[in-house]
Design a protein around this motif. Structure first.
Motif, PDB file in Angstrom:
ATOM      1  N   LYS A  19       0.840  -1.208   0.000  1.00  0.00           N
ATOM      2  CA  LYS A  19       0.000   0.000   0.000  1.00  0.00           C
ATOM      3  C   LYS A  19       0.868   1.249   0.000  1.00  0.00           C
ATOM      4  CE  LYS A  19      -0.991   1.648   3.918  1.00  0.00           C
ATOM      5  NZ  LYS A  19      -1.467   1.937   5.287  1.00  0.00           N
ATOM      6  N   LYS A  71      -9.572  -2.570   2.639  1.00  0.00           N
ATOM      7  CA  LYS A  71      -8.716  -1.369   2.663  1.00  0.00           C
ATOM      8  C   LYS A  71      -7.359  -1.656   2.038  1.00  0.00           C
ATOM      9  CE  LYS A  71      -7.329   2.414   5.726  1.00  0.00           C
ATOM     10  NZ  LYS A  71      -5.906   2.645   5.511  1.00  0.00           N
ATOM     11  N   ARG A 117      -6.784  -4.342   9.880  1.00  0.00           N
ATOM     12  CA  ARG A 117      -5.761  -5.099  10.641  1.00  0.00           C
ATOM     13  C   ARG A 117      -6.371  -5.833  11.840  1.00  0.00           C
ATOM     14  NH1 ARG A 117      -1.714  -4.115   7.632  1.00  0.00           N
ATOM     15  NH2 ARG A 117      -1.415  -2.015   6.846  1.00  0.00           N
ATOM     16  N   ARG A 177      -9.143  11.739  12.249  1.00  0.00           N
ATOM     17  CA  ARG A 177      -7.689  11.491  12.251  1.00  0.00           C
ATOM     18  C   ARG A 177      -6.978  12.823  12.027  1.00  0.00           C
ATOM     19  NH1 ARG A 177      -6.282   6.477   8.456  1.00  0.00           N
ATOM     20  NH2 ARG A 177      -4.318   6.680   9.593  1.00  0.00           N
ATOM     21  N   GLY A 217      -4.970   7.020   4.746  1.00  0.00           N
ATOM     22  CA  GLY A 217      -4.025   8.021   5.248  1.00  0.00           C
ATOM     23  C   GLY A 217      -2.970   8.372   4.215  1.00  0.00           C
ATOM     24  N   GLU A 263      -6.993   3.597  12.004  1.00  0.00           N
ATOM     25  CA  GLU A 263      -8.333   3.255  11.524  1.00  0.00           C
ATOM     26  C   GLU A 263      -9.366   3.272  12.649  1.00  0.00           C
ATOM     27  OE1 GLU A 263      -5.617   2.532  10.250  1.00  0.00           O
ATOM     28  OE2 GLU A 263      -5.736   1.667   8.247  1.00  0.00           O
TER      29      GLU A 263
HETATM   30  C1  LIG Z   1      -2.533   3.003   9.547  1.00  0.00           C
HETATM   31  C2  LIG Z   1      -2.867   2.442   8.397  1.00  0.00           C
HETATM   32  O1  LIG Z   1      -3.340   3.083   7.304  1.00  0.00           O
HETATM   33  P1  LIG Z   1      -3.276   4.596   6.777  1.00  0.00           P
HETATM   34  O2  LIG Z   1      -2.459   4.533   5.537  1.00  0.00           O
HETATM   35  O3  LIG Z   1      -4.702   4.949   6.504  1.00  0.00           O
HETATM   36  O4  LIG Z   1      -2.666   5.460   7.839  1.00  0.00           O
HETATM   37  C3  LIG Z   1      -2.728   0.964   8.220  1.00  0.00           C
HETATM   38  O5  LIG Z   1      -2.835   0.499   7.068  1.00  0.00           O
HETATM   39  O6  LIG Z   1      -2.523   0.238   9.196  1.00  0.00           O
END
Ligand SMILES: C=C(OP(=O)(O)O)C(=O)O
Ligand SMILES: O=C(O)C1=C[C@@H](OP(=O)(O)O)[C@@H](O)[C@H](O)C1
Length: 431
Positions: free
Chosen positions: A24, A417, A392, A125, A97, A346
């Motif tokens: 990601k 996600k 997670r 957030r 994020g 999250e």
């Molecule tokens: C904190 C996470 O995602 P983000 O990229 O939305 O901060 C995560 O994927 O654990």
């Protein structure tokens, strides 16, 4: 997956090899870099999930052309070689994020009128430290809801000739990442200073590594300041996205919990992701780990129980959640420290983890920035786990079934996600 829950039967163990979905963190950085660069970039093995979909959609709305090669996860992104051509847009960025923070910085400096919003949790957030930083450069950013939080409204920046910008690093490293990624849009050298202790440092390493691949070499002075030169992004032609190292943690942990041997393919010794260091923590707990250039393997070996550990997890905030589950199978109390950022992800992950671990019988102590987990003599069977729209939480608790107890996971679709196919892959290794 739109089911209300998934019932995982008690498994005898875990075994097998898994090809990981794309990272990601790398996917969303590469998409933005390819969009801003001069030239076309072939992006191979991009993660196909909610977080990358919102990024792709936002870039399209901002006037960036891209196409997906049919039947594959390979994309061609036509770089715009500067700022976004579309000057007015309302972007929906879900709970990503990585998309929200980096696009906030880029849009704030791009000379347009933009609104950036997300799901309700995204609006809880914090983003104030990033907004404070771009304002120093002349960005015109307004809060549409609560001060310090999304949604954000941006008007064309009145860019000032400042040579230095300061960003706080103690809440999320994504603010520094966002400023660094956007800084080349200024067209002049700029020094980015970090105020206070920077958390989640390995993610900033990913940022610097990928900026360099797109032709911008940042001069790093410890973790205190970063000099971004007056150089434009240039496409390297093609980039292959590594497998996701945080996703790898579930399958490596499965090998240890399930007394089998598991292997992940797509990350290894040469990874640029900090979460590969989860494997070190797993080794400290007694698992046998082998690394190849592009794979990692785990088995419990002759140890019949894992060892409890006391670990500062600031460098692996995401994979550290998997350690909290491994703690259920250890020979004493495991303490995971320096994880205050869990509270603004999250969900409040320290609270959520504590609540759900208690459902399977663990004794849990939580503090502002730590969690202590003492395993039960015997795991509680048939617990019903809430997942708080946190991928997670769902993936972590699936692992409990490998310890020989059935478990129900509510809202399993939340893995979309970062890992929409998680349940099929998980079933493939559970024995
Ligand atoms: C904190 C996470 O995602 P983000 O990229 O939305 O901060 C995560 O994927 O654990
Ligand atoms: O930059 C990134 O790709 C990320 C940084 C980390 O966030 P924080 O810096 O907020 O800890 C991590 O938790 C997140 O999943 C991805």
């Amino acid at each position: 997956m739109s089911a209300e829950y998934i019932d995982l039967p008690a498994a005898k163990g875990a075994r097998g090899s898994v090809r990981l979905p794309g990272s990601k963190s790398i996917s969303n950085r590469v998409l933005l870099l390819a969009a801003l660069a001069e030239g076309t970039t072939e992006v191979k093995a991009l993660l196909d999930s909610d977080d990358t979909r919102v990024m792709l959609e936002a870039l399209k709305q901002l006037g960036v052309g891209w196409s997906r090669r049919e039947g594959s996860d390979d994309y061609r992104v036509a770089g715009i070689g500067g700022v976004f051509p579309v000057k007015q847009a309302e972007l929906f960025l879900g709970n990503a994020g990585t998309a929200f923070r980096s696009l906030s910085a880029a849009c704030a400096l791009a000379g347009g009128d933009y609104v950036l919003k997300g799901v309700p949790r995204m609006h809880e957030r914090p983003i104030g430290d990033l907004v404070d930083a771009v304002r120093q450069l002349g960005a015109q950013v307004e809060y549409l809801g609560n001060a310090g939080f999304p949604p954000l409204k941006m008007a064309p920046a009145v860019l000032e000739e400042v040579a230095e910008v300061t960003v706080k690093g103690s809440v999320s490293s994504q603010y520094l990442t966002g400023i660094l990624l956007a800084a080349p849009l200024l067209g002049r050298e700029v020094t980015v200073k970090v105020d206070g202790e920077l958390i989640s440092k390995p993610y900033v390493e990913i940022t610097l590594n990928l900026m360099k691949r797109f032709g911008v070499t940042v001069q790093k002075n410890g973790w205190e300041s970063f000099v971004v030169p007056a150089v434009k992004y240039k496409s390297p032609g093609s980039v292959e996205v590594e497998g996701d190292a945080s996703s790898a943690s579930y399958f490596l942990a499965a090998g240890a919990i399930g007394h089998g041997q598991t292997r992940v393919e797509g990350v290894g010794r040469n990874s640029i992701q900090g979460d590969v260091r989860f494997a070190e923590a797993l080794a400290r707990m007694g698992a046998e780990i082998d690394f190849g250039a592009n794979w990692i393997q785990c088995r419990l070996g002759c140890a019949d129980k894992l060892h409890a550990i006391d670990l500062d997890c600031n460098h692996i905030p995401d994979a550290a959640m998997t350690l909290a589950i491994l703690a259920l199978f250890a020979d004493g109390t495991t303490t995971l420290r320096n994880i205050a950022s869990w509270r603004v992800k999250e969900t409040d992950r320290i609270a959520a983890m504590a609540t759900e671990l208690r459902k399977v019988g663990a004794t849990v102590e939580e503090g502002a920035d730590y969690i202590k987990v003492t395993p039960p003599a015997k795991l509680v069977a048939n617990a019903v786990i809430d997942t708080y729209d946190d991928h997670r939480m769902a993936m972590c608790f699936s692992l409990v079934s490998l310890g020989g107890v059935a478990i129900r996971i509510n809202d399993p679709g939340c893995t979309a996600k970062t890992f929409p196919t998680y349940w099929d892959v998980f079933k493939g290794i559970a024995q």
